[in-house]
Design an enzyme around this catalytic site. Sequence first.
Site, short mmCIF file in Angstrom:
data_model
loop_
_atom_site.label_atom_id
_atom_site.label_comp_id
_atom_site.label_asym_id
_atom_site.label_seq_id
_atom_site.Cartn_x
_atom_site.Cartn_y
_atom_site.Cartn_z
CB THR A 25 -15.35 -40.62 20.36
OG1 THR A 25 -16.57 -41.17 19.89
CG2 THR A 25 -15.52 -39.12 20.58
CE LYS B 112 -19.33 -39.51 19.60
NZ LYS B 112 -20.48 -40.41 19.61
CE LYS C 91 -13.01 -42.26 24.44
NZ LYS C 91 -13.80 -41.84 23.30
P1 NAP Z 1 -15.61 -50.93 24.26
O1 NAP Z 1 -16.82 -51.76 24.44
O2 NAP Z 1 -14.68 -50.70 25.42
O3 NAP Z 1 -14.79 -51.54 23.03
C1 NAP Z 1 -13.53 -51.12 22.63
C2 NAP Z 1 -12.91 -52.31 21.92
O4 NAP Z 1 -11.70 -51.89 21.27
C3 NAP Z 1 -12.56 -53.43 22.91
O5 NAP Z 1 -12.96 -54.67 22.37
C4 NAP Z 1 -11.03 -53.29 23.01
O6 NAP Z 1 -10.37 -54.50 23.29
C5 NAP Z 1 -10.68 -52.83 21.61
N1 NAP Z 1 -9.40 -52.12 21.58
C6 NAP Z 1 -9.04 -51.07 22.35
N2 NAP Z 1 -7.80 -50.69 22.03
C7 NAP Z 1 -7.37 -51.51 21.05
C8 NAP Z 1 -6.19 -51.62 20.30
N3 NAP Z 1 -5.15 -50.80 20.53
N4 NAP Z 1 -6.10 -52.59 19.36
C9 NAP Z 1 -7.13 -53.43 19.14
N5 NAP Z 1 -8.30 -53.37 19.81
C10 NAP Z 1 -8.41 -52.42 20.76
O7 NAP Z 1 -15.99 -49.47 23.73
P2 NAP Z 1 -17.19 -49.05 22.76
O8 NAP Z 1 -18.34 -48.61 23.58
O9 NAP Z 1 -17.35 -50.06 21.69
O10 NAP Z 1 -16.55 -47.71 22.16
C11 NAP Z 1 -15.48 -47.73 21.19
C12 NAP Z 1 -15.25 -46.29 20.71
O11 NAP Z 1 -16.46 -45.77 20.14
C13 NAP Z 1 -14.86 -45.33 21.84
O12 NAP Z 1 -13.95 -44.36 21.34
C14 NAP Z 1 -16.19 -44.69 22.23
O13 NAP Z 1 -16.03 -43.44 22.82
C15 NAP Z 1 -16.88 -44.62 20.88
N6 NAP Z 1 -18.37 -44.64 20.91
C16 NAP Z 1 -19.07 -45.44 21.78
C17 NAP Z 1 -20.46 -45.42 21.76
C18 NAP Z 1 -21.30 -46.27 22.70
O14 NAP Z 1 -22.51 -45.99 22.84
N7 NAP Z 1 -20.76 -47.31 23.32
C19 NAP Z 1 -21.14 -44.61 20.85
C20 NAP Z 1 -20.41 -43.84 19.95
C21 NAP Z 1 -19.02 -43.86 20.00
P3 NAP Z 1 -10.43 -55.25 24.73
O15 NAP Z 1 -11.34 -56.40 24.50
O16 NAP Z 1 -9.03 -55.62 25.03
O17 NAP Z 1 -10.97 -54.23 25.72
#
Ligand code: NAP
Length: 288
Positions: free
Chosen positions: A92, A167, A235
Amino acid sequence: MKVGFIGLGAMGAPMARHLHAKGLLTAVGNRTQSKADELAAELGVRAARSTDNFADCDVVALCVSLDHDVLTTVEGLANVLRAGTVVVDHSTVSVETARRAAAMLATHDIAFIDAPVSGGVEGARNGKLSVMLGADEAALDKARPVLEAYAARITHMGGIGAGQATKAINQVLVAGINEAVCEGLALGEKLGLDPDKLLPTLMAGAANSWFLEKRGATMMRDEFTPGFKCVHMLKDLRIVQGIAASAGIRTTAIDQAAADYAELVERGQGEADTSALITLKREKPSQG
Ligand code: NAP
């Protein structure tokens, strides 16, 4: 078709698993290398060490954290992917970031799709996400088998940026519902109502919601494992505030939610699930 997946967090790891189950996954990458190494070893796919390791992929999907992460990853991919390939971003981020990513890739004849998702970690695990897309038809046709691996619904909203605009609206509703559910349940606690009766009663009527069903019981037990992190909600709300300011609407719900998540992040709760909002709602308002 060879597919790469970058960003193996709460959402990305289960999405990558669905691609593997469909026989599509070739390589996985993540900022913290150990996560990629572990998942790759388990699934028998390649653990990428840099964007160079995705050079043979037809489609690369991302689900990383912030706008900056999308732009640096896309910059790396632009230099290695073949012409005619597609990058699909499930993170997102802002509409502007989606347009910048698309422009960077377009100079190399690589297509971009902004494809944010909704449905939470449960939706990612069950392969039942709602995917909202900004794309051209040809790119969408190529990427469709990838999206179908984890989507219950795929909606083509328009050109580049239309997925992220959709979104943003999704997040207004999610944030507003969170405010009401957390405030209501905090009040229920103060009134001494039995959660085992309160929750099913609310869920059986007009007050039901995804958030109440999935997070109501856990928040009342003080369990705030993400799920969806407060720092990511903040964010999203900053993105929404920018869009709403340009559009010119009254933003009472958005602004209250942004202030609340900013406070949670300040208190060190950024990595907690958004249901930690109930901890603020339980507090007596400070006087004057
Ligand atoms: P998360 O658990 O923090 O996972 C993010 C992942 O991306 C982590 O494994 C992180 O690595 C990796 N990452 C971040 N920057 C990177 C980069 N530059 N290169 C390679 N890998 C990278 O977050 P999430 O909940 O999965 O959410 C991910 C995205 O989807 C966000 O934008 C969020 O707003 C969106 N989203 C989340 C949800 C939800 O319910 N969780 C629902 C819809 C959308 P590290 O292991 O180093 O941290």
